[in-house]
Write a protein that holds these residues in place. Structure first.
Motif, PDB file in Angstrom:
ATOM      1  N   ARG A   1       5.089 -10.162  16.378  1.00  0.00           N
ATOM      2  CA  ARG A   1       5.161  -8.699  16.415  1.00  0.00           C
ATOM      3  C   ARG A   1       5.368  -8.148  15.004  1.00  0.00           C
ATOM      4  O   ARG A   1       4.740  -7.156  14.613  1.00  0.00           O
ATOM      5  CB  ARG A   1       6.320  -8.301  17.329  1.00  0.00           C
ATOM      6  N   GLY A   2       6.205  -8.794  14.229  1.00  0.00           N
ATOM      7  CA  GLY A   2       6.454  -8.336  12.870  1.00  0.00           C
ATOM      8  C   GLY A   2       5.214  -8.440  11.999  1.00  0.00           C
ATOM      9  O   GLY A   2       4.899  -7.524  11.221  1.00  0.00           O
ATOM     10  N   GLU A   3       4.463  -9.561  12.134  1.00  0.00           N
ATOM     11  CA  GLU A   3       3.244  -9.702  11.330  1.00  0.00           C
ATOM     12  C   GLU A   3       2.198  -8.671  11.739  1.00  0.00           C
ATOM     13  O   GLU A   3       1.541  -8.064  10.893  1.00  0.00           O
ATOM     14  CB  GLU A   3       2.680 -11.114  11.470  1.00  0.00           C
ATOM     15  N   ALA A   4       2.019  -8.473  13.058  1.00  0.00           N
ATOM     16  CA  ALA A   4       1.048  -7.476  13.522  1.00  0.00           C
ATOM     17  C   ALA A   4       1.441  -6.082  13.045  1.00  0.00           C
ATOM     18  O   ALA A   4       0.606  -5.286  12.617  1.00  0.00           O
ATOM     19  CB  ALA A   4       0.951  -7.512  15.042  1.00  0.00           C
ATOM     20  N   ARG A   5       2.738  -5.779  13.103  1.00  0.00           N
ATOM     21  CA  ARG A   5       3.189  -4.452  12.657  1.00  0.00           C
ATOM     22  C   ARG A   5       3.008  -4.297  11.144  1.00  0.00           C
ATOM     23  O   ARG A   5       2.650  -3.217  10.659  1.00  0.00           O
ATOM     24  CB  ARG A   5       4.647  -4.244  13.043  1.00  0.00           C
ATOM     25  N   LEU A   6       3.247  -5.376  10.402  1.00  0.00           N
ATOM     26  CA  LEU A   6       3.047  -5.320   8.958  1.00  0.00           C
ATOM     27  C   LEU A   6       1.590  -5.025   8.634  1.00  0.00           C
ATOM     28  O   LEU A   6       1.287  -4.157   7.806  1.00  0.00           O
ATOM     29  CB  LEU A   6       3.468  -6.640   8.323  1.00  0.00           C
ATOM     30  N   ASN A   7       0.677  -5.746   9.308  1.00  0.00           N
ATOM     31  CA  ASN A   7      -0.743  -5.504   9.058  1.00  0.00           C
ATOM     32  C   ASN A   7      -1.148  -4.094   9.476  1.00  0.00           C
ATOM     33  O   ASN A   7      -1.972  -3.447   8.815  1.00  0.00           O
ATOM     34  CB  ASN A   7      -1.587  -6.538   9.801  1.00  0.00           C
ATOM     35  N   LEU A   8      -0.585  -3.607  10.583  1.00  0.00           N
ATOM     36  CA  LEU A   8      -0.850  -2.232  10.993  1.00  0.00           C
ATOM     37  C   LEU A   8      -0.417  -1.257   9.900  1.00  0.00           C
ATOM     38  O   LEU A   8      -1.147  -0.331   9.535  1.00  0.00           O
ATOM     39  CB  LEU A   8      -0.127  -1.924  12.309  1.00  0.00           C
ATOM     40  N   GLY A   9       0.777  -1.462   9.385  1.00  0.00           N
ATOM     41  CA  GLY A   9       1.268  -0.577   8.332  1.00  0.00           C
ATOM     42  C   GLY A   9       0.417  -0.636   7.081  1.00  0.00           C
ATOM     43  O   GLY A   9       0.132   0.398   6.457  1.00  0.00           O
ATOM     44  N   LEU A  10      -0.023  -1.857   6.706  1.00  0.00           N
ATOM     45  CA  LEU A  10      -0.864  -1.990   5.514  1.00  0.00           C
ATOM     46  C   LEU A  10      -2.203  -1.291   5.710  1.00  0.00           C
ATOM     47  O   LEU A  10      -2.716  -0.641   4.790  1.00  0.00           O
ATOM     48  CB  LEU A  10      -1.083  -3.478   5.201  1.00  0.00           C
ATOM     49  N   VAL A  11      -2.789  -1.428   6.904  1.00  0.00           N
ATOM     50  CA  VAL A  11      -4.062  -0.764   7.175  1.00  0.00           C
ATOM     51  C   VAL A  11      -3.882   0.756   7.132  1.00  0.00           C
ATOM     52  O   VAL A  11      -4.707   1.475   6.566  1.00  0.00           O
ATOM     53  CB  VAL A  11      -4.631  -1.208   8.541  1.00  0.00           C
ATOM     54  N   LEU A  12      -2.807   1.257   7.718  1.00  0.00           N
ATOM     55  CA  LEU A  12      -2.567   2.700   7.705  1.00  0.00           C
ATOM     56  C   LEU A  12      -2.382   3.211   6.277  1.00  0.00           C
ATOM     57  O   LEU A  12      -2.901   4.270   5.912  1.00  0.00           O
ATOM     58  CB  LEU A  12      -1.332   3.033   8.549  1.00  0.00           C
ATOM     59  N   CYS A  13      -1.631   2.466   5.462  1.00  0.00           N
ATOM     60  CA  CYS A  13      -1.390   2.905   4.087  1.00  0.00           C
ATOM     61  C   CYS A  13      -2.638   2.774   3.219  1.00  0.00           C
ATOM     62  O   CYS A  13      -2.953   3.660   2.432  1.00  0.00           O
ATOM     63  CB  CYS A  13      -0.252   2.088   3.468  1.00  0.00           C
TER      64      CYS A  13
ATOM     65  N   GLU B   1       6.038   1.860   9.705  1.00  0.00           N
ATOM     66  CA  GLU B   1       5.655   0.609  10.366  1.00  0.00           C
ATOM     67  C   GLU B   1       6.036  -0.591   9.491  1.00  0.00           C
ATOM     68  O   GLU B   1       6.533  -1.613   9.986  1.00  0.00           O
ATOM     69  CB  GLU B   1       4.143   0.599  10.651  1.00  0.00           C
ATOM     70  N   ILE B   2       5.808  -0.473   8.187  1.00  0.00           N
ATOM     71  CA  ILE B   2       6.152  -1.578   7.292  1.00  0.00           C
ATOM     72  C   ILE B   2       7.669  -1.768   7.233  1.00  0.00           C
ATOM     73  O   ILE B   2       8.175  -2.904   7.243  1.00  0.00           O
ATOM     74  CB  ILE B   2       5.580  -1.330   5.882  1.00  0.00           C
ATOM     75  N   MET B   3       8.415  -0.673   7.195  1.00  0.00           N
ATOM     76  CA  MET B   3       9.879  -0.781   7.181  1.00  0.00           C
ATOM     77  C   MET B   3      10.381  -1.481   8.444  1.00  0.00           C
ATOM     78  O   MET B   3      11.275  -2.336   8.388  1.00  0.00           O
ATOM     79  CB  MET B   3      10.492   0.618   7.079  1.00  0.00           C
ATOM     80  N   ALA B   4       9.788  -1.133   9.602  1.00  0.00           N
ATOM     81  CA  ALA B   4      10.179  -1.797  10.842  1.00  0.00           C
ATOM     82  C   ALA B   4       9.761  -3.264  10.827  1.00  0.00           C
ATOM     83  O   ALA B   4      10.463  -4.130  11.342  1.00  0.00           O
ATOM     84  CB  ALA B   4       9.551  -1.078  12.042  1.00  0.00           C
ATOM     85  N   ALA B   5       8.596  -3.551  10.217  1.00  0.00           N
ATOM     86  CA  ALA B   5       8.088  -4.929  10.199  1.00  0.00           C
ATOM     87  C   ALA B   5       8.993  -5.841   9.384  1.00  0.00           C
ATOM     88  O   ALA B   5       9.251  -6.980   9.788  1.00  0.00           O
ATOM     89  CB  ALA B   5       6.676  -4.945   9.637  1.00  0.00           C
ATOM     90  N   VAL B   6       9.484  -5.388   8.239  1.00  0.00           N
ATOM     91  CA  VAL B   6      10.298  -6.275   7.412  1.00  0.00           C
ATOM     92  C   VAL B   6      11.610  -6.641   8.127  1.00  0.00           C
ATOM     93  O   VAL B   6      12.162  -7.722   7.918  1.00  0.00           O
ATOM     94  CB  VAL B   6      10.578  -5.655   6.022  1.00  0.00           C
ATOM     95  N   ALA B   7      12.080  -5.743   8.991  1.00  0.00           N
ATOM     96  CA  ALA B   7      13.269  -6.072   9.786  1.00  0.00           C
ATOM     97  C   ALA B   7      12.942  -7.144  10.826  1.00  0.00           C
ATOM     98  O   ALA B   7      13.752  -8.046  11.084  1.00  0.00           O
ATOM     99  CB  ALA B   7      13.804  -4.815  10.462  1.00  0.00           C
TER     100      ALA B   7
END
Length: 937
Positions: free
Chosen positions: A462-474, A486-492
């Motif tokens: 879930r964290g990796e998928a959320r990280l990639n989501l955040g990177l794509v959005l940014c 999304e990236i802040m939530a992913a690093v947690a």
């Protein structure tokens, strides 16, 4: 009633005339648009039958609903038909040899294959040129591409290339369903503006009205008249779609009875019409038709026989008109609606074994059609085979650069409710990784959000998928307001995967995004470096290093070039080189912003090379858009507006990362006095939501808006805009980004009498750029000093402006140098220096040569105010009808819808003078109304 023949084309007289006329006047591009069953194919074939074929090549290509990753397939399919029309090899353009591997049937008739290029983008461009040259060689030619809505991205790009630069004898005709396009209203994927001299036409086909339905039904039934009630009901039940009208009428049990529609035994819809026609076939023919429905695509006789279990019924199905022969000895339905109607009528227990037989037959092919195998596996209920083939199909598509197909396959699998839970995580991660290297992102973002909302992934996945989501959005979406949380939530969520968390922190640390201070982002970058140092992961180490290099260059650090030199460009790992590519492309953007143009060009060249090798679309696109800004800054304005507009069109799915393009379009509009256009473009460059956009570009856009307000005499608005932009810059603390803002802001403060505020801003700016490698900012500092001193200390102002002009010229920034030179000349005029008159006249010419017509007009107005003459160039000698330079300036503003008063304000003329110029423009162009005036080219 299956014996009824197809009638002549009904209700399309005007459309047919238009299509035939366009086909007869190449080069031409014709798009035929309409919903399923509306008659697009029939219209095209009717037009073809009207033309004298003789020496004209007619090339037919088809896009299919299920396609394997074979870019350009429909066009290559069409080109296979030209064998007998090719000229001798020595008469062909050598570039056509690049098609040998793609057209093995023509290999002996083509020149030798050239050496393959290492740059995939260059190789693709050469392939496009080869196909264009081949079409030119067999011209005049008609290239017809059916069902463009199912085309792959490569085919759309190729057709766009051919449409933009058609050979003289080529007519391109494409049919498509508007409702099935990936991007509504854009059949070629991007906005198409036809080039001069090319016939361009869009023919929309709409449902037949009652009269049209009546004509079609009378032709089908061989009747001279039909009861009005019958026609009205037929129109109501079929919605006027010609194909459905035909199928319904063919299924009528009694063609003569006026109340036949009421007495028909099945509902009058396509599904029932096809069932009625199927009822008259033998068992063998039904098996063949059902096999074709299961296979979905036109296929060969052997495959139909294998899936249907009987080889004897195909001929009967063809004679009955249920199946049709397609080019290349393939057989299928005339229309996808007919295929779906037959397929839905097959009993479930009969479908499964048919799909199983299709799997066996398709598996024997080389290479196996993986997308089709995945489809048939799913329909057969073989989930294991579905997962195996679907994953392999996505991998193959990605390897071939068909990212859209790979995403489509994975998206379809993830959307399937029967996908086993343990398999969702790996597929979701594969999809998110794929999206991180490509441009198309909107569907992926929606799917990832849905998957994360369903809460079935393990925490690490879930964290990796959320990280990639955040990177794509940014990155791809340019929407940091949505991506950074999304990236802040992913690093947690990635606390047990420190290397991935490091990538998240390194992304958050990039100073251009977010409202955090530079000091906070420096802490995040240090945290990322500490995390990645504890793990042996070269790819993530390269990702963090790329962000560190970007960080240093963006803030103008003296160490930036040293850090950049450590990027692993020669690493054996493609994944590591992909990160180096991203780093170089970011360095190109930052170096452009700071004024290091030679270094930026080198970074961009290397970044493009690495991105092409790695198949990473987003970094290469980033170089393209920031190159537009570099060309604006360095004075390469010829054709710049068109190049920028083209790139903006490419960003239909990623408009927020095209901010450099909108910035340049806004500044070009500002330099030509197009106030409304300038305001709109500059707001699109980040001023619509500056805290959520890329701040360096938003700051530059704010500088443009300040200039716009000053040019329009809106001093209060200029001061307000300047104050807000300076506050954002001050909060971030990266003053090197102020090169395009501070001179405008100081000018606004000085004109408003807020000299102390301007002086304090200058001191803050000087302190902020001290020790930074930011030549554009240092040139801007002297420009701003000159602006502050202009009214009170003209001698000091002239000195500041002169130093600024020299610094800008050395970069080079010719437009900024001319602006500083204008300030210097005005200061010298205030001191009584008559030599400044010639300098101002020279600046007017320099502005005019660049295309900055408003700036040129401002200088000419200053010359008139002091009694100096400055004649404008006239039209070309011997061409009395040619517009003069001034008339061209007026015509451009008239074409934009400006009033005479508005034109007068932009060009510093009297309204009466403008009226005279407008009258002359209308007379020379031979038009009666100003609404008929087109922008001069």
């Amino acid at each position: 009633m299956s014996s009824l023949a197809s009638p002549a084309l009904v209700g399309r007289a005007a459309e047919l005339r238009a299509l035939v006329d366009a086909m007869a006047r190449p080069p031409a591009v014709v798009l035929v648009e309409g919903e399923a069953g509306i008659g697009k194919t029939r219209l095209v074939h009717a037009a073809l039958s009207r033309l004298v074929s003789g020496d004209r090549s007619v090339l037919l290509g088809y896009c299919h609903q299920i396609r394997e990753p074979f870019p350009y397939g429909p066009v290559l399919e069409a080109l296979r038909e030209i064998a007998g029309r090719l000229p001798p090899i020595d008469a062909l353009d050598p570039v056509t040899g690049a098609l040998r591997d793609y057209l093995p049937e023509l290999a002996r008739a083509l020149p030798p294959s050239p050496r393959r290029l290492t740059d995939p983008r260059a190789e693709r461009h050469r392939l496009f040129r080869a196909m264009r040259a081949l079409l030119a060689a067999v011209g005049p030619a008609l290239l017809v591409i059916e069902d463009l809505h199912w085309a792959d991205d490569g085919t759309r790009d190729l057709l766009r290339f051919l449409a933009d630069q058609p050979p003289r004898g080529l007519t391109v005709v494409a049919t498509y369903r508007r409702e099935d396009l990936d991007t509504p209203g854009l059949p070629l994927g991007h906005t198409y503006r036809h080039p001069p001299g090319t016939t361009s036409l869009v023919i929309p086909l709409r449902p037949l009205d009652v009269t049209g339905v009546s004509s079609l039904a009378r032709a089908l039934l061989n009747r001279t008249d039909l009861p009005p009630a019958f026609v009205a009901r037929l129109h109501e039940r079929t919605a006027g779609i010609p194909f459905v009208v035909e199928e319904v009428v063919r299924s009528l049990p009694d063609a003569e009875g006026p109340d036949a529609l009421d007495r028909v035994g099945v509902p009058l819809l396509l599904r029932e019409a096809m069932a009625e026609r199927m009822a008259g076939l033998s068992a063998a023919a039904v098996s063949a038709v059902r096999a074709a429905a299961v296979l979905r695509l036109p296929v060969g006789e052997q495959l139909i026989a294998t899936v249907g279990g009987d080889s004897t019924g195909l001929g009967e199905a063809l004679r009955a008109g249920v199946l049709h022969e397609h080019p290349g000895g393939r057989y299928g339905f005339r229309h996808a609606l007919a295929q779906q109607a037959v397929y839905d009528a097959i009993p479930g227990p009969d479908r499964r074994p048919a799909h199983e037989r299709a799997m066996v037959a398709l598996s024997a092919m080389e290479p196996p059609p993986l997308v089709q195998l995945a489809f048939h596996s799913r329909q057969a209920g073989d989930l294991e085979a579905w997962l195996r083939h679907g994953t392999a199909a996505a991998d193959r598509a990605a390897a071939l650069g068909d990212t859209a197909l790979a995403v489509e396959v994975l998206e379809g699998m993830l959307a399937d409710p029967d996908l086993p839970e343990p398999d969702r995580g790996p597929l979701a991660l594969a999809l998110s990784r794929l999206a991180a290297t490509g441009l198309p992102h909107q569907r992926v973002v929606r799917l990832l959000r849905r998957l994360l909302r369903d809460d079935f992934l393990a925490r690490e996945a879930r964290g990796e998928a959320r990280l990639n989501l955040g990177l794509v959005l940014c990155n791809q979406a340019g929407d940091s307001a949505a991506g950074r949380p999304e990236i802040m939530a992913a690093v947690a969520e990635l606390r047990d995967r420190p290397t991935l968390a490091a990538r998240g922190w390194a992304s958050l640390a990039l100073p251009g995004w977010g409202t955090e201070s530079l000091a906070t982002q420096e802490e995040w970058m240090a945290r990322a470096e500490a995390l990645v140092a504890t793990a042996d992961n070269p790819e993530l180490a390269a990702a963090v290093l790329a962000n560190r290099a970007s960080f240093e260059m963006t803030v103008g650090s003296p160490d930036a070039f040293t850090v950049a030199a450590t990027l692993p460009v020669a690493d054996p790992s493609a994944a590591v080189r992909r990160e180096a590519a991203r780093g170089y492309c970011n360095l190109h953007d930052s170096a452009t912003m700071l004024g290091h143009y030679d270094a930026a060009e080198k970074f961009g060249r290397e970044g493009r090379r690495l991105a092409a090798e790695a198949g990473a679309q987003y970094p290469a696109y980033l170089v393209d858009v920031s190159t537009i800004r570099r060309h604006w800054l360095t004075g390469r304005w010829d054709g710049l507006r068109d190049r920028a507009a083209t790139l903006a069109e490419l960003a239909t799915e990623t408009p927020l990362i095209a901010v450099d393009v909108w910035l340049v379009l806004g500044l070009l509009a500002l330099a030509t006095g197009e106030w409304e256009e300038a305001a709109g473009h500059l707001r699109s460059a980040g001023m619509d939501a500056p805290d959520a956009r890329f701040l360096p570009v938003a700051v530059a856009a704010a500088g443009g808006l300040v200039e716009l307000h000053l040019a329009r005499g809106a001093l209060e608005s200029a001061v307000t805009e300047a104050g807000q932009a300076v506050a954002r810059l001050r909060r971030k603390g990266v003053w090197v980004w102020g090169a395009d803002l501070i001179p405008s802001a100081v000018t606004a403060f000085a004109r408003a009498g807020r000299v102390r505020e301007g002086a304090e801003l200058l001191a803050e700016f000087a302190g902020g750029i001290a020790g930074r490698t930011a030549p554009a900012a240092h040139a801007a500092l002297d420009h701003a000093r000159g602006a502050l001193a202009a009214d009170r200390r003209p001698a000091a102002a002239a000195g500041f402006f002169a130093r600024s002009r020299e610094a800008y010229a050395a970069l080079p920034q010719p437009y900024a140098a001319a602006r500083a030179g204008e300030g210097e000349a005005r200061a010298r005029l205030a001191l009584g220096d008559r030599h400044a008159i010639s300098a101002l006249a020279e600046l007017a010419e320099r502005f005019g040569a660049l295309g900055a017509t408003h700036d040129a007009a401002r200088c000419r107005r200053a010359l008139r105010d002091i009694g100096a003459e400055f004649p404008l160039p006239r039209g070309r000698k011997g061409n009395a009808g040619a517009l003069s330079q001034r008339e061209r300036e007026v015509a451009r503003l008239v074409a934009l819808g400006r009033t005479n008063r508005e034109i007068a304000g932009v060009l510093f003329l009297s309204t009466r003078t403008v009226e005279t110029h407008v009258a002359t423009v209308l007379r020379k162009l031979g038009v009666r109304s100003r609404t008929e005036v087109a922008p001069p080219v």
